[in-house]
Write a protein that holds these residues in place. Structure first.
Motif, PDB file in Angstrom:
ATOM      1  N   ASP A  74      -6.498 -26.747   3.575  1.00  0.00           N
ATOM      2  CA  ASP A  74      -5.230 -27.162   4.170  1.00  0.00           C
ATOM      3  C   ASP A  74      -4.572 -25.969   4.846  1.00  0.00           C
ATOM      4  O   ASP A  74      -4.646 -24.831   4.357  1.00  0.00           O
ATOM      5  CB  ASP A  74      -4.289 -27.702   3.083  1.00  0.00           C
ATOM      6  N   LEU A  75      -3.943 -26.226   5.992  1.00  0.00           N
ATOM      7  CA  LEU A  75      -3.199 -25.182   6.715  1.00  0.00           C
ATOM      8  C   LEU A  75      -4.088 -23.996   7.085  1.00  0.00           C
ATOM      9  O   LEU A  75      -3.664 -22.841   7.045  1.00  0.00           O
ATOM     10  CB  LEU A  75      -1.996 -24.713   5.881  1.00  0.00           C
ATOM     11  N   ALA A  76      -5.342 -24.284   7.424  1.00  0.00           N
ATOM     12  CA  ALA A  76      -6.294 -23.236   7.782  1.00  0.00           C
ATOM     13  C   ALA A  76      -5.760 -22.410   8.944  1.00  0.00           C
ATOM     14  O   ALA A  76      -5.135 -22.926   9.872  1.00  0.00           O
ATOM     15  CB  ALA A  76      -7.640 -23.856   8.151  1.00  0.00           C
ATOM     16  N   GLY A  77      -5.998 -21.109   8.886  1.00  0.00           N
ATOM     17  CA  GLY A  77      -5.583 -20.204   9.939  1.00  0.00           C
ATOM     18  C   GLY A  77      -4.228 -19.574   9.741  1.00  0.00           C
ATOM     19  O   GLY A  77      -3.886 -18.597  10.420  1.00  0.00           O
ATOM     20  N   LEU A  78      -3.430 -20.111   8.827  1.00  0.00           N
ATOM     21  CA  LEU A  78      -2.117 -19.540   8.566  1.00  0.00           C
ATOM     22  C   LEU A  78      -2.233 -18.384   7.576  1.00  0.00           C
ATOM     23  O   LEU A  78      -3.153 -18.317   6.761  1.00  0.00           O
ATOM     24  CB  LEU A  78      -1.162 -20.604   8.024  1.00  0.00           C
ATOM     25  N   TRP A  79      -1.263 -17.481   7.642  1.00  0.00           N
ATOM     26  CA  TRP A  79      -1.237 -16.313   6.774  1.00  0.00           C
ATOM     27  C   TRP A  79      -0.348 -16.575   5.564  1.00  0.00           C
ATOM     28  O   TRP A  79       0.685 -17.252   5.678  1.00  0.00           O
ATOM     29  CB  TRP A  79      -0.739 -15.099   7.545  1.00  0.00           C
ATOM     30  N   GLU A  80      -0.727 -16.024   4.423  1.00  0.00           N
ATOM     31  CA  GLU A  80       0.019 -16.258   3.194  1.00  0.00           C
ATOM     32  C   GLU A  80      -0.048 -15.034   2.291  1.00  0.00           C
ATOM     33  O   GLU A  80      -0.861 -14.127   2.497  1.00  0.00           O
ATOM     34  CB  GLU A  80      -0.542 -17.473   2.456  1.00  0.00           C
ATOM     35  N   PHE A  81       0.816 -15.019   1.282  1.00  0.00           N
ATOM     36  CA  PHE A  81       0.757 -13.980   0.265  1.00  0.00           C
ATOM     37  C   PHE A  81      -0.396 -14.316  -0.685  1.00  0.00           C
ATOM     38  O   PHE A  81      -0.533 -15.459  -1.115  1.00  0.00           O
ATOM     39  CB  PHE A  81       2.089 -13.882  -0.468  1.00  0.00           C
ATOM     40  N   PRO A  82      -1.241 -13.349  -1.027  1.00  0.00           N
ATOM     41  CA  PRO A  82      -2.449 -13.647  -1.820  1.00  0.00           C
ATOM     42  C   PRO A  82      -2.121 -14.207  -3.196  1.00  0.00           C
ATOM     43  O   PRO A  82      -1.151 -13.807  -3.835  1.00  0.00           O
ATOM     44  CB  PRO A  82      -3.136 -12.279  -1.929  1.00  0.00           C
ATOM     45  N   GLU A 115     -13.582 -14.050  -0.556  1.00  0.00           N
ATOM     46  CA  GLU A 115     -13.855 -15.460  -0.267  1.00  0.00           C
ATOM     47  C   GLU A 115     -13.949 -15.711   1.235  1.00  0.00           C
ATOM     48  O   GLU A 115     -13.799 -16.837   1.702  1.00  0.00           O
ATOM     49  CB  GLU A 115     -12.776 -16.331  -0.904  1.00  0.00           C
ATOM     50  N   GLY A 116     -14.182 -14.638   1.994  1.00  0.00           N
ATOM     51  CA  GLY A 116     -14.327 -14.764   3.440  1.00  0.00           C
ATOM     52  C   GLY A 116     -13.024 -14.781   4.202  1.00  0.00           C
ATOM     53  O   GLY A 116     -13.029 -14.985   5.431  1.00  0.00           O
ATOM     54  N   GLN A 117     -11.910 -14.554   3.526  1.00  0.00           N
ATOM     55  CA  GLN A 117     -10.616 -14.588   4.187  1.00  0.00           C
ATOM     56  C   GLN A 117     -10.300 -13.250   4.861  1.00  0.00           C
ATOM     57  O   GLN A 117     -10.633 -12.192   4.345  1.00  0.00           O
ATOM     58  CB  GLN A 117      -9.504 -14.951   3.192  1.00  0.00           C
ATOM     59  N   ALA A 118      -9.699 -13.323   6.041  1.00  0.00           N
ATOM     60  CA  ALA A 118      -9.227 -12.115   6.716  1.00  0.00           C
ATOM     61  C   ALA A 118      -7.993 -11.585   5.999  1.00  0.00           C
ATOM     62  O   ALA A 118      -7.203 -12.355   5.433  1.00  0.00           O
ATOM     63  CB  ALA A 118      -8.899 -12.425   8.169  1.00  0.00           C
ATOM     64  N   LEU A 119      -7.851 -10.268   6.015  1.00  0.00           N
ATOM     65  CA  LEU A 119      -6.697  -9.616   5.399  1.00  0.00           C
ATOM     66  C   LEU A 119      -5.957  -8.802   6.446  1.00  0.00           C
ATOM     67  O   LEU A 119      -6.549  -8.335   7.426  1.00  0.00           O
ATOM     68  CB  LEU A 119      -7.125  -8.699   4.256  1.00  0.00           C
ATOM     69  N   ASP A 136       0.842  -1.192   0.000  1.00  0.00           N
ATOM     70  CA  ASP A 136       0.000   0.000   0.000  1.00  0.00           C
ATOM     71  C   ASP A 136       0.882   1.248   0.000  1.00  0.00           C
ATOM     72  O   ASP A 136       2.120   1.146  -0.081  1.00  0.00           O
ATOM     73  CB  ASP A 136      -0.982  -0.017   1.173  1.00  0.00           C
ATOM     74  N   ALA A 137       0.261   2.414   0.108  1.00  0.00           N
ATOM     75  CA  ALA A 137       1.010   3.669   0.027  1.00  0.00           C
ATOM     76  C   ALA A 137       1.988   3.837   1.178  1.00  0.00           C
ATOM     77  O   ALA A 137       2.958   4.601   1.066  1.00  0.00           O
ATOM     78  CB  ALA A 137       0.034   4.842  -0.009  1.00  0.00           C
ATOM     79  N   ARG A 138       1.778   3.127   2.277  1.00  0.00           N
ATOM     80  CA  ARG A 138       2.676   3.209   3.438  1.00  0.00           C
ATOM     81  C   ARG A 138       3.763   2.146   3.413  1.00  0.00           C
ATOM     82  O   ARG A 138       4.551   2.042   4.348  1.00  0.00           O
ATOM     83  CB  ARG A 138       1.854   3.093   4.720  1.00  0.00           C
ATOM     84  N   GLY A 139       3.804   1.340   2.340  1.00  0.00           N
ATOM     85  CA  GLY A 139       4.818   0.303   2.241  1.00  0.00           C
ATOM     86  C   GLY A 139       4.483  -0.991   2.939  1.00  0.00           C
ATOM     87  O   GLY A 139       5.300  -1.914   2.980  1.00  0.00           O
ATOM     88  N   ARG A 140       3.281  -1.083   3.509  1.00  0.00           N
ATOM     89  CA  ARG A 140       2.867  -2.322   4.152  1.00  0.00           C
ATOM     90  C   ARG A 140       2.524  -3.374   3.097  1.00  0.00           C
ATOM     91  O   ARG A 140       2.146  -3.031   1.974  1.00  0.00           O
ATOM     92  CB  ARG A 140       1.671  -2.072   5.063  1.00  0.00           C
ATOM     93  N   ILE A 141       2.646  -4.624   3.476  1.00  0.00           N
ATOM     94  CA  ILE A 141       2.442  -5.740   2.553  1.00  0.00           C
ATOM     95  C   ILE A 141       1.198  -6.521   2.966  1.00  0.00           C
ATOM     96  O   ILE A 141       0.975  -6.769   4.156  1.00  0.00           O
ATOM     97  CB  ILE A 141       3.690  -6.646   2.526  1.00  0.00           C
ATOM     98  N   LEU A 142       0.396  -6.906   1.981  1.00  0.00           N
ATOM     99  CA  LEU A 142      -0.881  -7.565   2.246  1.00  0.00           C
ATOM    100  C   LEU A 142      -0.708  -9.070   2.439  1.00  0.00           C
ATOM    101  O   LEU A 142      -0.091  -9.751   1.614  1.00  0.00           O
ATOM    102  CB  LEU A 142      -1.846  -7.316   1.085  1.00  0.00           C
ATOM    103  N   LEU A 143      -1.272  -9.572   3.537  1.00  0.00           N
ATOM    104  CA  LEU A 143      -1.363 -11.006   3.786  1.00  0.00           C
ATOM    105  C   LEU A 143      -2.827 -11.410   3.875  1.00  0.00           C
ATOM    106  O   LEU A 143      -3.675 -10.617   4.284  1.00  0.00           O
ATOM    107  CB  LEU A 143      -0.666 -11.383   5.099  1.00  0.00           C
ATOM    108  N   ALA A 144      -3.109 -12.651   3.489  1.00  0.00           N
ATOM    109  CA  ALA A 144      -4.458 -13.209   3.587  1.00  0.00           C
ATOM    110  C   ALA A 144      -4.408 -14.452   4.467  1.00  0.00           C
ATOM    111  O   ALA A 144      -3.438 -15.225   4.422  1.00  0.00           O
ATOM    112  CB  ALA A 144      -4.995 -13.563   2.206  1.00  0.00           C
TER     113      ALA A 144
END
Length: 327
Positions: A33-41, A103-107, A18-26
């Motif tokens: 598989d591996l439900a609950g873990l964070w990943e690059f979209p 798809e209902g995923q948290a970001l 984003d404009a602040r340099g933060r990186i998006l995880l989903a």
């Protein structure tokens, strides 16, 4: 080693800022598989799709954005119990729209320095390292007769951009008991080298010598033989720990010990061992599948090999000659 009969799944993912340099995880949703873990979209690449087209489609379907796919970052091969994953990660040059979990995923928008604190699937962990850790790992050559010349070459290498250094001088350090004068010389020289590395904000590790690493307050790079004798991390968690590995068993031992990264090779024949064939990139990638550690490739490599290294899952290249800047 990974089962060559396992199905291969090609996945594409994007580094979205984003404009602040933060990186998006989903966050992976329940039932996957591996439900609950964070990943690059991203998502699976369909037959006939280019990686760029697949990633643009997936980001539109999952996040509702129109993405302009940029340069490759790293391609991580990773073995799972039921499959062999190839995670192809690309930088997102620009994007339009408002990212939301369709798809209902948290970001989560995450500052780069906090990415490592998020629980992730094994294939995503080397991506975090590729985003934040040095792509070159300098291994110092023997000092020879001139300490001043050696230190000057180290300074030139740091000025050229090296930010991770292994201090290694087996001719002096490994003969410590037989040659106390040589061991004293190496301790003085290593202390001077650490001072220069710290001034350049470069991470520094000592090869093999735990006592010297503790004395200098720096990281430790273990020789492969040392991995067999250790049952717990020998230095504090805030100091870097690395190891040289040659097979999957050594890689798993390094990961279990808590190493922060490892070095694997030799990839190609080297000037010092021209008759010894390297393992090649395909064998390197097969080893890469067995752990989630950042891995440097070593052996006959130069900075020009970085792209090839990243295409096979390497953090970068480790080298002596090609990273050491002589006068």
């Amino acid at each position: 080693m990974p089962n060559p009969q396992s199905r291969i799944v090609h996945v594409v993912a994007g580094v979205i800022r984003d404009a602040r340099g933060r990186i998006l995880l989903a966050r992976r949703t329940e039932g996957r598989d591996l439900a609950g873990l964070w990943e690059f979209p991203g998502g699976k690449r369909e037959p006939g799709e280019t990686p760029q087209a697949a990633l643009s489609r997936e980001l539109h379907e999952e996040l509702g954005i129109e993405a302009e796919v940029g340069t490759p970052l790293i391609c991580v091969p990773q073995a799972y119990p039921d499959k062999r994953l190839i995670l192809d990660v690309r930088e997102i040059r620009a994007w339009r729209g408002s990212a939301r979990g369709l798809e209902g995923q948290a970001l989560a928008w995450v500052p780069p320095h906090k990415l490592a604190s998020y629980a992730m699937p094994p294939a995503d962990r080397p991506v975090v390292a590729a985003l934040g850790q040095p792509e070159h790992y300098l291994v110092t050559p023997e000092p020879g007769e001139g300490d001043d010349a050696w230190l000057a070459a180290l300074s030139r290498s740091l000025t050229a951009g090296v930010r991770r250094v292994q201090l290694r001088a087996p001719g002096l350090s490994e003969g410590g008991g037989r040659d106390a004068q040589g061991a004293d010389r190496w301790q003085r020289l290593a202390a001077a080298a650490v001072k220069r590395c710290r001034a350049a904000k470069a991470e520094v590790l000592v090869n093999g010598d735990l006592a010297l690493a503790r004395h200098l307050g720096v990281g430790l790079h273990l020789r492969a033989a040392q991995l067999r004798d250790l049952r717990e991390r020998p230095i504090a968690a805030e100091l870097p720990l690395a190891a040289s590995c040659h097979d999957a068993d050594e890689l798993r031992a390094a990961q279990q010990l808590g190493c922060d990264f490892v070095v694997v090779g030799s990839i190609k024949p080297t000037p010092s061992h021209p008759s010894v064939l390297g393992i090649g990139w395909e064998a390197f990638a097969a080893l890469r599948e067995s752990v989630s550690l950042p891995i440097y490739a070593i052996g006959g490599l130069t900075p020009q090999d970085l792209g090839e290294a990243r295409r096979h899952g390497a953090q970068g290249i480790a080298a002596i000659r090609s990273l050491w800047v002589e006068a």
